[in-house]
Design a protein around this motif. Structure first.
Motif, mmCIF file in Angstrom:
data_model
loop_
_atom_site.group_PDB
_atom_site.id
_atom_site.type_symbol
_atom_site.label_atom_id
_atom_site.label_comp_id
_atom_site.label_asym_id
_atom_site.label_seq_id
_atom_site.Cartn_x
_atom_site.Cartn_y
_atom_site.Cartn_z
ATOM 1 N N LEU A 127 -14.565 4.794 -11.137
ATOM 2 C CA LEU A 127 -14.574 3.396 -10.905
ATOM 3 C C LEU A 127 -14.178 3.014 -9.409
ATOM 4 C CD1 LEU A 127 -14.662 0.390 -12.086
ATOM 5 C CD2 LEU A 127 -12.136 0.632 -12.463
ATOM 6 N N SER A 128 -15.127 2.509 -8.653
ATOM 7 C CA SER A 128 -14.854 2.337 -7.262
ATOM 8 C C SER A 128 -15.057 0.829 -7.116
ATOM 9 C CB SER A 128 -15.606 3.073 -6.362
ATOM 10 O OG SER A 128 -17.037 3.128 -6.579
ATOM 11 N N ASP A 129 -14.242 0.299 -5.774
ATOM 12 C CA ASP A 129 -14.615 -0.878 -5.003
ATOM 13 C C ASP A 129 -14.563 -2.109 -5.834
ATOM 14 O OD1 ASP A 129 -14.866 -0.071 -2.417
ATOM 15 O OD2 ASP A 129 -16.388 1.434 -3.265
ATOM 16 N N VAL A 130 -13.605 -2.107 -6.665
ATOM 17 C CA VAL A 130 -13.412 -3.363 -7.668
ATOM 18 C C VAL A 130 -12.205 -4.053 -7.016
ATOM 19 C CG1 VAL A 130 -14.849 -2.463 -9.414
ATOM 20 C CG2 VAL A 130 -12.364 -1.988 -9.457
ATOM 21 N N ARG B 125 -10.519 3.169 -4.360
ATOM 22 C CA ARG B 125 -10.515 1.777 -3.772
ATOM 23 C C ARG B 125 -10.542 0.781 -4.977
ATOM 24 N NH1 ARG B 125 -13.477 4.842 -1.117
ATOM 25 N NH2 ARG B 125 -15.433 3.909 -2.401
ATOM 26 N N VAL B 126 -9.601 0.688 -5.722
ATOM 27 C CA VAL B 126 -9.303 -0.474 -6.677
ATOM 28 C C VAL B 126 -8.195 -1.158 -6.217
ATOM 29 C CG1 VAL B 126 -8.824 -0.855 -9.239
ATOM 30 C CG2 VAL B 126 -10.516 1.189 -8.863
ATOM 31 N N TRP B 127 -8.263 -2.534 -6.295
ATOM 32 C CA TRP B 127 -7.486 -3.602 -5.833
ATOM 33 C C TRP B 127 -6.750 -4.393 -6.754
ATOM 34 C CZ3 TRP B 127 -6.447 -2.403 -0.638
ATOM 35 C CH2 TRP B 127 -7.469 -1.691 -0.173
ATOM 36 N N TRP B 128 -5.408 -4.308 -7.190
ATOM 37 C CA TRP B 128 -4.893 -4.929 -8.267
ATOM 38 C C TRP B 128 -4.194 -6.188 -7.516
ATOM 39 C CZ3 TRP B 128 -5.247 0.240 -8.845
ATOM 40 C CH2 TRP B 128 -5.838 0.832 -9.811
ATOM 41 N N GLU B 129 -4.594 -7.375 -7.686
ATOM 42 C CA GLU B 129 -4.323 -8.448 -6.839
ATOM 43 C C GLU B 129 -2.755 -9.022 -7.420
ATOM 44 O OE1 GLU B 129 -7.784 -10.492 -4.177
ATOM 45 O OE2 GLU B 129 -7.454 -11.117 -6.446
ATOM 46 N N ASP B 130 -2.813 -8.760 -8.764
ATOM 47 C CA ASP B 130 -1.645 -9.457 -9.741
ATOM 48 C C ASP B 130 -1.761 -8.607 -11.044
ATOM 49 O OD1 ASP B 130 0.329 -10.681 -10.977
ATOM 50 O OD2 ASP B 130 -0.898 -12.528 -11.057
ATOM 51 N N ILE B 131 -0.999 -7.395 -10.654
ATOM 52 C CA ILE B 131 -0.864 -6.489 -11.986
ATOM 53 C C ILE B 131 -0.364 -7.145 -13.463
ATOM 54 C CG2 ILE B 131 0.318 -4.531 -13.075
ATOM 55 C CD1 ILE B 131 0.778 -3.457 -9.957
ATOM 56 N N GLY B 132 -0.891 -7.059 -14.413
ATOM 57 C CA GLY B 132 -0.433 -7.887 -15.683
ATOM 58 C C GLY B 132 0.434 -6.799 -16.243
ATOM 59 N N VAL C 88 -6.281 8.588 -8.349
ATOM 60 C CA VAL C 88 -6.079 7.174 -7.581
ATOM 61 C C VAL C 88 -6.368 7.260 -6.178
ATOM 62 C CG1 VAL C 88 -4.926 5.019 -7.194
ATOM 63 C CG2 VAL C 88 -4.783 6.034 -9.493
ATOM 64 N N THR C 89 -7.466 7.045 -5.466
ATOM 65 C CA THR C 89 -7.551 7.439 -4.218
ATOM 66 C C THR C 89 -7.904 5.851 -3.246
ATOM 67 O OG1 THR C 89 -8.525 9.414 -4.727
ATOM 68 C CG2 THR C 89 -8.758 8.689 -2.449
ATOM 69 N N GLY C 90 -6.987 5.470 -2.373
ATOM 70 C CA GLY C 90 -7.243 4.446 -1.605
ATOM 71 C C GLY C 90 -6.766 3.338 -2.664
ATOM 72 N N GLY C 91 -7.179 2.014 -2.021
ATOM 73 C CA GLY C 91 -6.966 0.787 -2.831
ATOM 74 C C GLY C 91 -5.348 0.423 -2.885
ATOM 75 N N ALA C 92 -4.893 -0.654 -3.560
ATOM 76 C CA ALA C 92 -3.601 -1.136 -3.596
ATOM 77 C C ALA C 92 -3.304 -1.879 -4.798
ATOM 78 C CB ALA C 92 -3.167 -2.089 -2.129
ATOM 79 N N THR D 118 -3.457 9.238 -3.998
ATOM 80 C CA THR D 118 -3.343 9.283 -2.599
ATOM 81 C C THR D 118 -3.980 8.072 -1.797
ATOM 82 O OG1 THR D 118 -4.549 11.636 -3.233
ATOM 83 C CG2 THR D 118 -4.413 11.042 -0.914
ATOM 84 N N ASP D 119 -3.192 8.025 -0.575
ATOM 85 C CA ASP D 119 -3.548 6.971 0.473
ATOM 86 C C ASP D 119 -3.616 5.558 -0.532
ATOM 87 O OD1 ASP D 119 -4.077 8.609 2.408
ATOM 88 O OD2 ASP D 119 -6.177 8.719 1.613
ATOM 89 N N PHE D 120 -2.496 5.259 -1.122
ATOM 90 C CA PHE D 120 -2.419 3.989 -1.822
ATOM 91 C C PHE D 120 -1.256 3.258 -1.455
ATOM 92 C CE2 PHE D 120 -1.108 1.621 -5.939
ATOM 93 C CZ PHE D 120 -2.590 1.148 -6.272
ATOM 94 N N ALA D 121 -1.081 2.024 -1.633
ATOM 95 C CA ALA D 121 -0.088 1.097 -1.446
ATOM 96 C C ALA D 121 0.364 0.205 -2.523
ATOM 97 C CB ALA D 121 -0.476 0.143 -0.091
#
Ligand code: DGU
Ligand code: CA
Ligand code: CA
Ligand code: CA
Length: 190
Positions: free
Chosen positions: A56-59, A79-86, A102-106, A126-129
Motif C-alpha cells: 500500500l503506497s502513497d495514501v 508513504r502512508v500518512w495518518w492525519e488523525d489516528i483512530g 513501514v517505510t516513509g510517511g507519518a 524506517t524513515d517514519f515520523a
C-alpha cells in the motif's frame, strides 16, 4: 516532515481490500460512519485491508481514522500518512516469519497506540515520523494466538510528549532494535 497535499478526497464506508499493489496517488481516504468513529472502540473496521504480499503506497488516511490499515500477512506500507489516528493506525497479522515494513510517511493524533502487532514475525519501521500519540508500537500482550515478535525502528522521529516507543512482551522473547531515533521537544513527564 513534509506532509503531502491531498490530490483528491474520498469517503470510505466499506473497507478497501488490497490484493497486490495499491498506489493511492496521495488521495485522502476519509473514514465514514460505516467504519467507525475513530474513538477507542475495538469494533471498528480498517480503511484498507492488505492481503499477504501486498503493498500500500502513497495514501493519506483522514480523520477520524477508524481502525486504519490491517495487514493479514506480510505487507509493505510505503508513504502512508495518518492525519488523525483512530483506535490505532495499523495492525499486523500473519504467522511466524511474517515480514512487515513501514517505510516513509507519518502519523499523528492517537489517543493510545500507533502500530499494533498481533501476528508473528518482524515489523521494520524506517524513515517514519510520529507525533501526538501514547505508544508507537505494541506487541499484543493478550492475543488469542501468541507469538514471539520483533520490531526494528531505524531513522524514526518522534515529537514529545509521548509515553513510549515500544511495548514488548519479554515473556515471549520479543525483541526491539532501535537505531537513529530523534526525539523533538521536551518530555516533562515524571
Ligand atoms: O486480542 O485484546 O488492541 O488489534 C486482541 C487484544 C487487543 C487488540 C488490539 C487491536 O490488544 O484488540 O486493536
Ligand atoms: Ca486496540
Ligand atoms: Ca485496532
Ligand atoms: Ca485521533
Amino acid at each position: 516532515v513534509d506532509w503531502p497535499e491531498a490530490t483528491d478526497e474520498i469517503e470510505v464506508n466499506e473497507t478497501i481490500e488490497v490484493d497486490g499493489d495499491f498506489d493511492g496517488g496521495n488521495v485522502r481516504y476519509v473514514p465514514g460512519p460505516g467504519l467507525g468513529d475513530g474513538g477507542q472502540g475495538e469494533d471498528q473496521l480498517p480503511v484498507f485491508e492488505v492481503s499477504e504480499g501486498g503493498t500500500l503506497s502513497d495514501v493519506i488516511i483522514g480523520s477520524p481514522g477508524a481502525d486504519g490499515v490491517h495487514c493479514s500477512g506480510s505487507c509493505a506500507l510505503e508513504r502512508v500518512w495518518w492525519e488523525d489516528i483512530g483506535e490505532d493506525a495499523a495492525t499486523f497479522r500473519g504467522g511466524d516469519g511474517s515480514r512487515f515494513t513501514v517505510t516513509g510517511g507519518a502519523a499523528r493524533g492517537a489517543d493510545d497506540k500507533v502500530f499494533q502487532h498481533n501476528g508473528g514475525g518482524e515489523l521494520t519501521i524506517t524513515d517514519f515520523a510520529a507525533e501526538d500519540f501514547t505508544t508507537l508500537y505494541r506487541s499484543c500482550g493478550n492475543c488469542s494466538s501468541q507469538y514471539q515478535r520483533s520490531v526494528v525502528l531505524d531513522s524514526v522521529e518522534v515529537t514529545a510528549p509521548a509515553s513510549r516507543l515500544v511495548g514488548v512482551n519479554e515473556n515471549y522473547d520479543d525483541t526491539a532494535t532501535l537505531t537513529d531515533i530523534t526525539v523533538i521537544g521536551d518530555d516533562d513527564r515524571d
